[in-house]
Design an enzyme around this catalytic site. Structure first.
Site, PDB file in Angstrom:
ATOM      1  CG  PHE A 283      -1.369  -1.401   1.550  1.00  0.00           C
ATOM      2  CD1 PHE A 283      -2.396  -1.995   0.581  1.00  0.00           C
ATOM      3  CD2 PHE A 283      -1.071  -2.102   2.499  1.00  0.00           C
ATOM      4  CE1 PHE A 283      -2.864  -3.288   1.025  1.00  0.00           C
ATOM      5  CE2 PHE A 283      -1.367  -3.465   2.813  1.00  0.00           C
ATOM      6  CZ  PHE A 283      -2.574  -3.862   1.943  1.00  0.00           C
ATOM      7  CB  CYS A 284       2.294   3.563  -1.513  1.00  0.00           C
ATOM      8  SG  CYS A 284       1.845   3.212  -3.225  1.00  0.00           S
ATOM      9  CG  ASN A 285       2.681   3.137   5.200  1.00  0.00           C
ATOM     10  OD1 ASN A 285       3.807   2.813   5.631  1.00  0.00           O
ATOM     11  ND2 ASN A 285       1.951   3.823   5.598  1.00  0.00           N
TER      12      ASN A 285
END
EC number: 2.8.1.9
Length: 862
Positions: free
Chosen positions: A422-424
């Site tokens: 999740f781009c994290n």
């Protein structure tokens, strides 16, 4: 799904949950009927459970209708001009700015709105314009600190600061919480140099909501992320938070706030904003000027004077003014449908708390949990937890089931979730226990952000995330929970899922493995039959030779007339039913349409001649497949090589002829994509387009890959076994040919046993299962899944290289005769293989070009 519920699989009753809860739990929007709202505003969701609202929420129909009416009734010109239509645009945009600030409980006296292309652009703007002081001999300069639980777009700011010789430091959430509770060294808020701390109001990974009180404590010097002299400024990444919660900037006055509007409204996309506290606006530095941002400048001399207001100074070029105007209709719709963000906050929290309570209580019969939830809270209140649940599904031994498998299974239930990191990466590492060294190792193993490589060496590379939006309902939550129960705690007949045959049971004996000389097996002489290339199910007059390199179990002829059905099945699973022979040949002229079965067929340089040479696309030129449009399998193509035509047939439709020859003069070149590859194609004409559009009830076209276009296979061959030549592809996904082993299908077939109401056992028809896997070459004579160990295959004088298993699997749930879905096929395949789901077929490519050669089959004894 039918069948008894296992212990621990009961669905938590919502009313009982609400009655037992001590927190304020509000569902819906007062007298407004949520069901009626869904039917009127989100009719397109019928039959679909959408649970990726943090990724992008959905717009209501009335918002789009109102915006369209606005555009049709008014003339909006470029706001940089001075005519009447331009003045209307400028005034409307300014009114929207006021509306944005009012939404966040502030005014133009305190904040300015800089429209950007999104939250990422807003963060980048701060990184480039902040008054950084580089490190020097006498000073450590400015510091940029960011929470490790930050979006990629925040972490990426350090590339800008590094280029400016500014120190970047990640700060862990636990360190900030410790500083908050135990106190921290005070900083001088009036000293220099300036530092910047950025953190998310809500984690887009876990939904954790970080305290907004940090803003004032850091700005006032009462809590420093890093104990260095200087004045701290705060950048609040609010993109995830404001999608379902109010943000009061009058109470929490961050210096900078980044937002993205499609997270709130669903439409328009590609529009965000940076809210800048007017007290710090004069500090921002401008390194570039574009159209509209200069008061005056000279071309021949370095002379430039920027606009005075921070908004005019930083909105380079013409803003997306029509999208800005669309925001007005988004605010109107949100207020009209829900009554405001506070109501949305309470509604979405009720849904997430209920789902969390139900999901975390699910257990296997042995007491093991069904999921592992990654969270920093107990979902006690919306102040600490947003409407997000991040988790991984476990088996009954506690092993993680890959997120890709869960995602594919969910899609078969029309449930849309989000998977990955999740781009994290920071939060993903912390919650999943992934070290920096493991991230690098995973990358070296081929895993990159956004792919489907979900398990490496038993370690998950990501997880599954569900998130709720203002239009989400209890039915959505319960449909998701029933999906988890159905796929983990039910068997299709209500009984425990049967254990699978071990691979050892299907493998060759020790004596068989000792044989190490290649052998030619399965040669049979057949009497000549009709000499034609166009007929189907006619035995060829050529013998078929299958030479499997490196795996040579002895031939064991079996008199099947003396065997019971169970003995026949076991014999096939042991690989002893017959020599290696090709039992079926299929090509699929139109991608995702029905198979065309032949007994021999010419080879082209891209595989079987005309295999996947055409595909059906929608009005936007996007390729349709059976996962989106199952009725594709009901279109039957027939190729007549003598008449040089392909005939398409479908029930209720007149047959349609398509020429095999490419008409260069009438060719209309267009581009499309297959498996992320760009392909040059041409449209096959309006007549076939009308035929397809009538059949599907929506606009469709038939396109064909251009003969002059070459697409090469991605080199995913096994290490140490490079192809002799580069394989070129038609409109297939990855390989020229797909090979299927009947024994592998029979093993799966045993897992699909069901009992009717009288206890009589029934089986999927073997032909039905074979058709679902959509292979080109079907063989028999070897143990189940032994084909995955092979490196090379020879059929008569033709030689092929095995590239490995095929990972496409959702289409196997579609009955190729009816277009109906049955999720059990996918689930049982997963259980039978005891690892990531793959189709029981392998990808192969020709190791040399066999122009004018024929691939033939021999009659099977199966």
């Amino acid at each position: 799904m039918a069948g008894a519920v296992r212990p621990g699989a009961e669905l938590l009753a919502f009313e009982r949950f609400r009655d037992s809860s001590e927190a304020r739990l509000a569902y819906g929007y007062g007298p407004r009927s949520l069901r009626e709202l869904r039917e009127r505003e989100f009719g397109r969701l019928a039959g679909t459970v959408y649970l990726d609202h943090v990724g992008a929420t959905l717009f209501p129909q009335s918002q789009l209708t109102s915006f369209t009416d606005d555009l049709l009734q008014n003339i909006y010109g470029n706001p940089h001009s001075q005519n009447i239509s331009s003045k209307l645009t400028y005034d409307t945009v300014e009114q929207v700015r006021y509306r944005v600030l009012a939404h966040f409980h502030t005014s133009p006296d305190d904040y300015s709105v800089i429209f950007t292309s999104g939250s990422t652009a807003a963060l980048k703007l701060v990184a480039e314009a902040f008054p950084w002081v580089p490190r020097g001999p006498q000073s450590s300069g400015s510091w940029f600190c960011y929470l490790t639980d930050s979006h990629t777009s925040v972490v990426g700011m350090r590339e800008v600061t590094t280029a400016m010789n500014v120190t970047s430091i990640p700060v862990k959430p636990e360190d900030m919480r410790l500083a908050e509770t135990q106190g921290a060294a005070a900083c001088d808020p009036d000293s220099q140099p300036p530092h910047l701390f950025c953190y998310p109001a809500q984690s887009n990974f876990s939904g954790t909501r970080y305290p907004l009180c940090w803003i004032e404590r850091i700005k006032s010097g009462g809590m420093c992320p890093v104990n260095v002299p200087g004045k701290w400024f705060v950048l609040l990444d609010a993109a995830s938070y404001v999608s379902t919660s109010p943000l009061d900037l009058s109470a929490h006055q961050a210096d900078f706030v980044s937002i993205s509007f499609y997270k709130i409204f669903g439409f328009p996309t590609g529009l965000g904003a940076l809210l800048v506290n007017n007290r710090v606006a004069p500090l921002l530095r401008k390194t570039y000027f574009g159209g509209g941002t200069a008061t005056v400048y000279l071309v021949g001399e370095d002379f430039y004077v920027p606009r005075q207001s921070v908004t005019e100074r930083f909105e380079d070029g013409t803003i997306s003014f029509l999208d800005v105007i669309a925001l007005k209709h988004g605010f109107d719709a949100l207020e009209r449908l829900t009554g405001g963000m506070e109501n949305i906050k309470q509604h979405t929290f009720t849904l997430v708390r209920y789902t969390y309570a139900a999901l975390s209580s699910l257990q296997y019969p042995n007491g093991a949990p069904v999921v592992r939830i990654y969270s920093d809270s107990e979902f006690s209140s919306p102040e600490v937890q947003g409407p997000i649940i991040n988790f991984n599904v476990l088996d009954d031994q506690g092993n993680i089931i890959g997120y890709s498998q869960v995602d594919k299974m969910a899609s078969l239930y029309n449930i849309q979730v989000r998977t990955g990191c999740f781009c994290n990466t920071g939060a993903c590492q912390r919650h999943l226990g992934i070290s920096n060294e493991m991230v690098k190792k995973h990358f070296q193993a081929g895993h990159v952000c956004g792919d489907n490589v979900d398990i490496i060496d038993g370690q998950p590379t990501g997880s599954v995330r569900i998130s709720f939006g203002y239009m989400s309902t209890l039915e959505d939550a319960q449909a998701f929970l029933r999906f988890i129960i159905a796929t983990r705690l039910h068997s299709s007949d209500g009984r425990p899922i049967p254990q699978t045959l071990t691979r050892e049971a299907a493998a060759p004996s020790t004596q068989q493995k000792a044989l190490n000389t290649p052998a030619v097996l399965g040669v049979r002489d057949l009497s000549p039959q009709e000499d034609t290339l166009t007929s189907s199910r006619v035995w060829d007059d050529l013998s078929t030779t299958v030479n499997v390199m490196g795996l040579c179990p002895p031939v064991c002829e079996v008199d099947e007339s003396q065997q019971t059905p169970s003995e026949k099945v076991q014999g096939v699973l042991d690989g002893n039913s017959s020599p290696y022979i090709v039992t079926n040949l299929y090509l699929y002229p139109v991608k995702s349409c029905a198979a065309f079965e032949v007994t021999r067929w010419p080879l082209g340089n891209q595989g079987l001649l005309y295999d996947r040479s055409w595909m059906v696309v929608n009005h936007n030129g996007i390729c349709l497949n059976q996962k989106q449009e199952p009725r594709l399998c009901l279109i039957q193509p027939f190729i007549d090589l003598q008449q040089r035509i392909m005939v398409l047939k479908a029930k209720g439709m007149e047959p349609m002829e398509v020429p095999l020859e490419e008409n260069i003069e009438q060719t209309q070149i267009c581009q499309s994509k297959v498996c992320a590859d760009r392909v040059n194609t041409y449209d096959c004409g309006e007549e076939i387009s009308r035929w397809l559009s009538v059949f599907f009830g929506r606009q469709c076209h038939l396109i064909r890959q251009s003969s002059g276009f070459q697409r090469n296979a991605k080199k995913k061959h096994r290490k140490g076994h490079s192809p002799e030549t580069t394989a070129t592809l038609s409109l297939v996904n990855e390989a020229q040919y797909l090979l299927l082993n009947r024994s592998s299908v029979l093993e799966l077939r045993q897992q699909l046993n069901v009992s009717d109401e009288n206890g009589k056992e029934e089986l999927f028809a073997l032909s039905d299962l074979i058709s679902r896997f959509r292979a080109n070459i079907v063989i028999s004579g070897t143990g189940a899944f032994e084909e995955e160990k092979w490196d090379e295959i020879s059929i008569d004088s033709l030689h092929f290289q095995v590239l490995g298993p095929c990972h496409r699997c959702q289409m196997i749930c579609i009955d190729q005769q009816t277009g109906q879905r049955n999720q059990d096929v996918f689930q049982k395949l997963s259980e039978s293989r005891k690892r990531k789901v793959v189709n029981p077929k392998v990808k192969i490519v020709a190791t040399s070009f066999y122009k004018s050669k024929l691939l033939s089959m021999s009659k099977s004894s199966l």
